[in-house]
Design an enzyme around this catalytic site. Structure first.
Site, PDB file in Angstrom:
ATOM      1  N   HIS A  56       8.965  48.537  21.186  1.00  0.00           N
ATOM      2  CA  HIS A  56       7.667  47.888  21.422  1.00  0.00           C
ATOM      3  C   HIS A  56       6.650  48.817  22.074  1.00  0.00           C
ATOM      4  CE1 HIS A  56      10.283  44.034  21.426  1.00  0.00           C
ATOM      5  NE2 HIS A  56       9.806  44.268  20.222  1.00  0.00           N
ATOM      6  N   GLY A 107      21.200  43.413  28.579  1.00  0.00           N
ATOM      7  CA  GLY A 107      20.027  42.869  29.253  1.00  0.00           C
ATOM      8  C   GLY A 107      18.989  42.269  28.333  1.00  0.00           C
ATOM      9  N   SER A 108      19.438  41.595  27.284  1.00  0.00           N
ATOM     10  CA  SER A 108      18.485  40.932  26.390  1.00  0.00           C
ATOM     11  C   SER A 108      19.063  39.636  25.862  1.00  0.00           C
ATOM     12  CB  SER A 108      18.129  41.832  25.200  1.00  0.00           C
ATOM     13  OG  SER A 108      17.273  41.149  24.299  1.00  0.00           O
ATOM     14  N   ILE A 139      23.043  38.276  31.546  1.00  0.00           N
ATOM     15  CA  ILE A 139      23.213  37.083  32.379  1.00  0.00           C
ATOM     16  C   ILE A 139      22.533  35.917  31.666  1.00  0.00           C
ATOM     17  CG2 ILE A 139      22.773  36.043  34.625  1.00  0.00           C
ATOM     18  CD1 ILE A 139      22.497  38.923  35.741  1.00  0.00           C
TER      19      ILE A 139
END
Length: 292
Positions: free
Chosen positions: A141, A240-241, A267
Site C-alpha cells: 500500500h 499481524g493481519s 490476535i
C-alpha cells in the site's frame, strides 16, 4: 540470531495470553519445513512499536472513535479535504516518522539474512520493515515517507515536504487530540482552517502521499510482481493481519489455490482461519523471537 531487545509498547495491542508451548512448537515445525517462506504482515506487527491499527478489538481506531480514514476520491476531489488531511498529517508526522521497528520486524529481517524468508509483503505504510533492514520487501500500500504529484508524478521525501509546510505556516500551531494509524492526528475544523498546503514545485499539481488510500487500488504491476514472488515460495506466514482488505487477502487465496501451507499469527479472528494450516493468537513480538 541477533535481535536487539526493545521493550514493546502495548498501548494499542489487544489483550492476549502468552504463547502456548505447543503452538510455539507447531510454528517452529512450520518454519523449519519452509525453504522459501512468503510472509505477509499487517498493522498488528507495528502496534508494538506504538502505532495504533484500525480493527483491533477495544484498542483499534474503529472501536475507540467514529473516525474513518480518508477516501481516495475525496482527497482528489476536495481541496478542503486535502487541507484537513495535510494539517493533521503535519502535526502527527514528527511522532509518526520517529517510530522504530520492534522485535518482530528484526526477527523477519534476520530470517531474510539466513535465507529462510523468500519475500516479505507488508500492508503497512510505516517503513518499519525498511528501517529494520529488510530488503526483499514490497510495500503493498505504499509508504508515508514518500510523496508524489498526481499531475507530473514527481516524487519527494515526506521529510522535505515537512520543511515546505513549516515555511508556508510559520505561525500556525495546533494541539493534537490523539493519534491515528497512518500518522495523522485529531484536529478540529477550526484548527485546520488557516493551514496552507503547498503545490508541486515542478508543475503546481496536487501532492499526495505515496500510499493507497481507501477506495483506491494497488497497481496491476505491483500485484503481478507479488504473485510472481508467491509462485516462487513454498509456504505462507501471515503476521499481524486480519486480512479484511481484499488487496492482501487475494494472495492468501492464491496460496490456498497452490495448496501452500499457511500459518496465521494474529490476535483475534481473520478471514483465513477456516483454511489456514495453523492459527496462533499471540503477539508477533512475543512469539516470533522464539522460533529458530
Amino acid at each position: 540470531h541477533s535481535v536487539s531487545r526493545t521493550s514493546p509498547n502495548l498501548a494499542f495491542v489487544p489483550a492476549c495470553l502468552p504463547p502456548d508451548p505447543v503452538e510455539v512448537e507447531e510454528l517452529q515445525h512450520f518454519v523449519s519445513n519452509s525453504k522459501r517462506l512468503f510472509v505477509m504482515t499487517g498493522a498488528g506487527i507495528s502496534t508494538e512499536s506504538g502505532i495504533p491499527d484500525y480493527r483491533s478489538e477495544g484498542v483499534g481506531l474503529y472501536s475507540r472513535t467514529d473516525r474513518r480514514p480518508i477516501q481516495h476520491a475525496e482527497f482528489v476531489r476536495s481541496a478542503s479535504a486535502r487541507q484537513r488531511y495535510w494539517a493533521r498529517n503535519f502535526v502527527g508526522w514528527p511522532q509518526f516518522s520517529s517510530h522504530q521497528p520492534n522485535t518482530a520486524h528484526l526477527v523477519l529481517r534476520d530470517w531474510e539474512k539466513l535465507g529462510k524468508l523468500h519475500w516479505l509483503v507488508t500492508q503497512n505504510v510505516d517503513a518499519l520493515h525498511t528501517k529494520a533492514g529488510s530488503q526483499r520487501v514490497t510495500e503493498l500500500h505504499g509508504c508515508t515517507h514518500r510523496v508524489f504529484c498526481l499531475a507530473c508524478g514527481d516524487q519527494i521525501l515526506r521529510s522535505e515536504l515537512q520543511e515546505h509546510f513549516e515555511a508556508l505556516n510559520p505561525t500556525w500551531k495546533a494541539e493534537a487530540f490523539g493519534v491515528a494509524p497512518d500518522g495523522d492526528v485529531f484536529l478540529t475544523d477550526e484548527q485546520v482552517r488557516n493551514f496552507q498546503v503547498p503545490a508541486c514545485r515542478k508543475c503546481g499539481g496536487i501532492l499526495k502521499p505515496d500510499v493507497t488510500f481507501f477506495g483506491d487500488t494497488v497497481s496491476r504491476e505491483k500485484v503481478n510482481f507479488v504473485h510472481h514472488r508467491l509462485a516462487e515460495s513454498d509456504s505462507m506466514l501471515v503476521a499481524g493481519s486480519s486480512m479484511q482488505v481484499y488487496s492482501g487477502y487475494r494472495f492468501a487465496l492464491a496460496a490456498r489455490e497452490k495448496q501452500l501451507p499457511i500459518a496465521v499469527l494474529n490476535i483475534g479472528p481473520t478471514r483465513l482461519d477456516h483454511f489456514a494450516s495453523l492459527k496462533l493468537n499471540s503477539r508477533c513480538g512475543e512469539l516470533l523471537p522464539l522460533i529458530v
